[in-house]
Write a protein that holds these residues in place. Structure first.
Motif, mmCIF file in Angstrom:
data_model
loop_
_atom_site.group_PDB
_atom_site.id
_atom_site.type_symbol
_atom_site.label_atom_id
_atom_site.label_comp_id
_atom_site.label_asym_id
_atom_site.label_seq_id
_atom_site.Cartn_x
_atom_site.Cartn_y
_atom_site.Cartn_z
ATOM 1 N N LEU A 274 0.816 -1.218 0.000
ATOM 2 C CA LEU A 274 0.000 0.000 0.000
ATOM 3 C C LEU A 274 0.850 1.269 0.000
ATOM 4 O O LEU A 274 0.452 2.283 -0.584
ATOM 5 C CB LEU A 274 -0.930 -0.001 1.218
ATOM 6 C CG LEU A 274 -2.097 -0.989 1.163
ATOM 7 C CD1 LEU A 274 -2.842 -1.002 2.492
ATOM 8 C CD2 LEU A 274 -3.056 -0.619 0.046
ATOM 9 N N ILE A 275 2.019 1.254 0.654
ATOM 10 C CA ILE A 275 2.824 2.470 0.743
ATOM 11 C C ILE A 275 3.896 2.541 -0.337
ATOM 12 O O ILE A 275 4.591 3.545 -0.446
ATOM 13 C CB ILE A 275 3.476 2.587 2.138
ATOM 14 C CG1 ILE A 275 4.448 1.431 2.386
ATOM 15 C CG2 ILE A 275 2.422 2.643 3.217
ATOM 16 C CD1 ILE A 275 5.179 1.540 3.709
ATOM 17 N N SER A 276 4.033 1.498 -1.136
ATOM 18 C CA SER A 276 5.068 1.494 -2.169
ATOM 19 C C SER A 276 4.740 2.479 -3.291
ATOM 20 O O SER A 276 3.621 2.501 -3.803
ATOM 21 C CB SER A 276 5.212 0.085 -2.747
ATOM 22 O OG SER A 276 6.010 0.127 -3.921
ATOM 23 N N PRO A 277 5.735 3.311 -3.726
ATOM 24 C CA PRO A 277 5.508 4.270 -4.819
ATOM 25 C C PRO A 277 5.890 3.744 -6.192
ATOM 26 O O PRO A 277 6.048 4.523 -7.132
ATOM 27 C CB PRO A 277 6.409 5.436 -4.407
ATOM 28 C CG PRO A 277 7.566 4.782 -3.730
ATOM 29 C CD PRO A 277 7.034 3.531 -3.065
ATOM 30 N N LEU A 278 6.058 2.440 -6.344
ATOM 31 C CA LEU A 278 6.541 1.875 -7.608
ATOM 32 C C LEU A 278 5.567 2.055 -8.765
ATOM 33 O O LEU A 278 5.976 2.042 -9.933
ATOM 34 C CB LEU A 278 6.821 0.375 -7.433
ATOM 35 C CG LEU A 278 8.199 -0.010 -6.896
ATOM 36 C CD1 LEU A 278 8.230 -1.486 -6.569
ATOM 37 C CD2 LEU A 278 9.274 0.329 -7.913
ATOM 38 N N MET A 279 4.272 2.204 -8.479
ATOM 39 C CA MET A 279 3.286 2.245 -9.546
ATOM 40 C C MET A 279 3.396 3.513 -10.399
ATOM 41 O O MET A 279 3.047 3.508 -11.576
ATOM 42 C CB MET A 279 1.884 2.157 -8.943
ATOM 43 C CG MET A 279 0.790 1.836 -9.934
ATOM 44 S SD MET A 279 0.855 0.135 -10.506
ATOM 45 C CE MET A 279 0.223 -0.711 -9.066
ATOM 46 N N GLY A 280 3.909 4.610 -9.817
ATOM 47 C CA GLY A 280 3.952 5.887 -10.533
ATOM 48 C C GLY A 280 4.690 5.847 -11.858
ATOM 49 O O GLY A 280 4.126 6.197 -12.909
ATOM 50 N N PRO A 281 5.974 5.425 -11.887
ATOM 51 C CA PRO A 281 6.702 5.393 -13.157
ATOM 52 C C PRO A 281 6.114 4.420 -14.185
ATOM 53 O O PRO A 281 6.225 4.663 -15.394
ATOM 54 C CB PRO A 281 8.119 4.951 -12.741
ATOM 55 C CG PRO A 281 8.218 5.310 -11.311
ATOM 56 C CD PRO A 281 6.850 5.133 -10.746
ATOM 57 N N ILE A 282 5.491 3.341 -13.727
ATOM 58 C CA ILE A 282 4.900 2.385 -14.680
ATOM 59 C C ILE A 282 3.729 3.033 -15.408
ATOM 60 O O ILE A 282 3.603 2.920 -16.640
ATOM 61 C CB ILE A 282 4.445 1.108 -13.940
ATOM 62 C CG1 ILE A 282 5.644 0.428 -13.281
ATOM 63 C CG2 ILE A 282 3.768 0.145 -14.901
ATOM 64 C CD1 ILE A 282 5.280 -0.768 -12.439
ATOM 65 N N LEU A 283 2.855 3.725 -14.668
ATOM 66 C CA LEU A 283 1.759 4.450 -15.316
ATOM 67 C C LEU A 283 2.313 5.547 -16.220
ATOM 68 O O LEU A 283 1.752 5.823 -17.289
ATOM 69 C CB LEU A 283 0.834 5.060 -14.260
ATOM 70 C CG LEU A 283 0.056 4.090 -13.372
ATOM 71 C CD1 LEU A 283 -0.839 4.862 -12.406
ATOM 72 C CD2 LEU A 283 -0.785 3.144 -14.209
ATOM 73 N N GLY A 284 3.412 6.180 -15.791
ATOM 74 C CA GLY A 284 4.033 7.217 -16.616
ATOM 75 C C GLY A 284 4.514 6.676 -17.950
ATOM 76 O O GLY A 284 4.362 7.326 -18.990
ATOM 77 N N MET A 285 5.090 5.466 -17.956
ATOM 78 C CA MET A 285 5.552 4.863 -19.210
ATOM 79 C C MET A 285 4.378 4.569 -20.143
ATOM 80 O O MET A 285 4.433 4.835 -21.354
ATOM 81 C CB MET A 285 6.346 3.588 -18.909
ATOM 82 C CG MET A 285 7.711 3.848 -18.298
ATOM 83 S SD MET A 285 8.741 2.362 -18.152
ATOM 84 C CE MET A 285 7.967 1.577 -16.741
ATOM 85 N N GLY A 286 3.308 4.002 -19.599
ATOM 86 C CA GLY A 286 2.143 3.716 -20.433
ATOM 87 C C GLY A 286 1.513 4.969 -20.991
ATOM 88 O O GLY A 286 1.132 5.025 -22.170
ATOM 89 N N LEU A 287 1.400 6.008 -20.168
ATOM 90 C CA LEU A 287 0.829 7.279 -20.610
ATOM 91 C C LEU A 287 1.679 7.922 -21.696
ATOM 92 O O LEU A 287 1.159 8.370 -22.740
ATOM 93 C CB LEU A 287 0.701 8.219 -19.412
ATOM 94 C CG LEU A 287 0.317 9.674 -19.727
ATOM 95 C CD1 LEU A 287 -1.141 9.745 -20.171
ATOM 96 C CD2 LEU A 287 0.553 10.582 -18.522
ATOM 97 N N SER A 288 2.987 7.982 -21.479
ATOM 98 C CA SER A 288 3.867 8.658 -22.437
ATOM 99 C C SER A 288 3.878 7.968 -23.786
ATOM 100 O O SER A 288 3.930 8.629 -24.831
ATOM 101 C CB SER A 288 5.288 8.742 -21.862
ATOM 102 O OG SER A 288 5.783 7.443 -21.578
ATOM 103 N N LEU A 289 3.809 6.651 -23.784
ATOM 104 C CA LEU A 289 3.754 5.928 -25.065
ATOM 105 C C LEU A 289 2.440 6.197 -25.793
ATOM 106 O O LEU A 289 2.400 6.257 -27.028
ATOM 107 C CB LEU A 289 3.924 4.426 -24.830
ATOM 108 C CG LEU A 289 5.322 3.961 -24.402
ATOM 109 C CD1 LEU A 289 5.296 2.484 -24.052
ATOM 110 C CD2 LEU A 289 6.337 4.223 -25.506
#
Length: 484
Positions: free
Chosen positions: A92-107
């Protein structure tokens, strides 16, 4: 007359048929409208706010880096202690999801700068997570291979589906006006990005690279399919593409983004296919075992140990099905050959190597590990049974003690009637008494005398009966009570 005969006017059947068609079309239109209103998400999407919130979660510095380190320690401790609740807290407290969503959005929107930042921060997060987990497990004295750790070393088709649909729900929730926080928390738990990285560090710390690779494979699956789900949802919602002043640069970036997107989708599709094939292989292997070894009847001391059964799928290689049987009784070779023939009836098991380890040919270390595992699993149950046995033994001892005090009441009552002419009733029971130092069970007789006899006579007969019963039953603790 002629117009009527040759169909100049419509008959009632024709009218009813057209009415049915109109009603059916109206029904289809209503269902279509209902479903479009039910499933339509574009009108309630805030593209600008969604893009802004996803980009805001990409940076990795300051507070975010310390939150990641703390979540890694929490997840590592939870995995080491085999605590599901602690592992969930780390997710729940891990911030790992942010960059993954960023990669999908940017593509999806051709934002090459956001893609570059997402990749950089994602790489730093992964490396830092693995190093932190490695140091924890390398320096921490307790490094048991708990079930929580081992569960992250062998991904299957379910992990792929969880990551993909978790990514879909996450992006849809982020895109909605007024983000649904509960969905974000739920996806963080379901996709479980943090535990696989901790398991990678654990595998490296204890020198088992197969654990590290299996956990990293699970993490890559989660990352790819969350990113793919993000890409597809952003494309479906028609987020505006990033515009560049230079048309040549715009075309170049669009091509780079498209190629990168395809490059991600191809291994994702390949991974899905490979994991799906492995799942089908294991399913047929389980069906094969159910039809063969699980129904085989040992006559003596043989036993099939299903915990040690190995089912290994190797793509473009020799897969393995290995059974382990313990005990002195051996399965006849003709039976094993029959099983090999049955194995070839399953399309995905034809090329698999089939082995049966039994009797003295199996590994003694595996036997020891199995017995240890079985004991640990049933330790609580064994302790409960020991307690039950102790209570039963105490009960048996109590019954045995009382059995020595059993009263031949029928004989006693006949003798009392013959010896005492004034007696009209006799009762008997055991009574528990205590002096607060110990408990004792005392035999108690209740005597009812005839009405009208003198008090002195009644007391004399009672005293005489007490002496007689103590002598007759050889028990000085018995008590005689008068019933008035």
């Amino acid at each position: 007359m002629s117009e009527h005969l040759f169909g100049g006017e419509q008959t009632p059947n024709q009218d009813s048929g057209e009415d049915v068609k109109k009603d059916f079309k109206g029904l289809l239109g209503s269902v279509r409208k209902f479903l479009s209103e039910l499933l339509e998400i574009r009108t309630n999407t805030d593209a600008a706010a969604t893009k802004e919130s996803i980009i805001a979660d990409i940076p990795f510095k300051g507070h975010t880096s310390w939150i990641l380190i703390c979540s890694i320690f929490i997840a590592s401790i939870g995995l080491n202690a085999n605590s599901t609740a602690v592992v969930i807290g780390a997710m729940l407290i891990s911030p790992l999801m942010g960059p993954i969503l960023g990669m999908g959005l940017s593509l999806a929107i051709n934002d090459i700068d956001t893609l570059r930042r997402s990749l950089k921060n994602f790489t730093v997060m992964v490396v830092l997570s693995v190093i932190t987990a490695f140091l924890f497990f390398y320096l921490f004295p307790l490094r048991d291979e708990s079930s929580e750790l081992l569960a992250r070393t062998k991904p299957d088709i379910r992990d792929v589906l969880i990551a993909f649909f978790g990514g879909l729900s996450l992006v849809i929730a982020r895109a909605k006006k007024g983000t649904i926080a509960s969905v974000i928390f739920g996806v963080a738990i379901a996709t479980a990005l943090m535990p696989p990285l901790c398991t990678v560090g654990f595998g490296l710390a204890i020198g088992k690279l197969e654990y590290a690779w299996g956990a990293m494979y699970l993490f890559i699956i989660n990352t790819m399919f969350i990113g793919l789900a993000t890409f597809l949802v952003i494309k479906f919602l028609r987020f505006p593409m990033v515009r560049y002043a230079n048309s040549q640069r715009r075309r170049l970036i669009a091509r780079v983004a498209s190629i990168t997107g395809i490059a991600v989708m191809i291994p994702a599709g390949f991974t899905f296919y490979q994991v799906f094939q492995e799942s089908l292989f294991k399913k047929q292997a389980q069906e094969f075992l159910k039809d063969t070894i699980e129904v085989y009847q040992f006559n003596e001391s043989g036993r099939y140990v299903d915990n040690l059964t190995k089912i290994e799928f190797v793509d473009d290689g020799t897969s393995l099905i290995e059974l382990v049987c313990m005990g002195d009784e051996l399965i006849p070779e003709n039976i094993i050959n029959t099983w090999r023939v049955q194995k070839n009836e399953f399309s995905r098991l034809k090329d698999a190597d089939f082995r049966v380890l039994q009797g003295g040919r199996d590994d003694s270390e595996e036997k020891f590990n199995y017995v240890s595992e079985l004991y640990e699993k049933n330790k609580v149950e064994l302790l409960n049974k020991d307690e039950q046995i102790r209570l039963l033994e105490e009960e048996v001892a109590s019954l045995t003690k009382n059995a020595g005090k059993q009263i031949p009441f029928k004989n006693i009552s006949d003798e009392a009637k013959a010896n005492y002419e004034n007696i009209v009733g006799l009762g008997f029971s055991y009574q528990i008494q205590t002096d607060f130092n110990k408990l004792d069970t005392v035999p108690v007789f209740e005597v009812k005398w005839k009405e009208g006899i003198q008090k002195n006579q009644k007391e004399a007969d009672t005293k005489k009966m007490v002496a007689w019963l103590k002598l007759r039953l050889q028990d000085s603790t018995l008590v005689v009570k008068k019933v008035e």
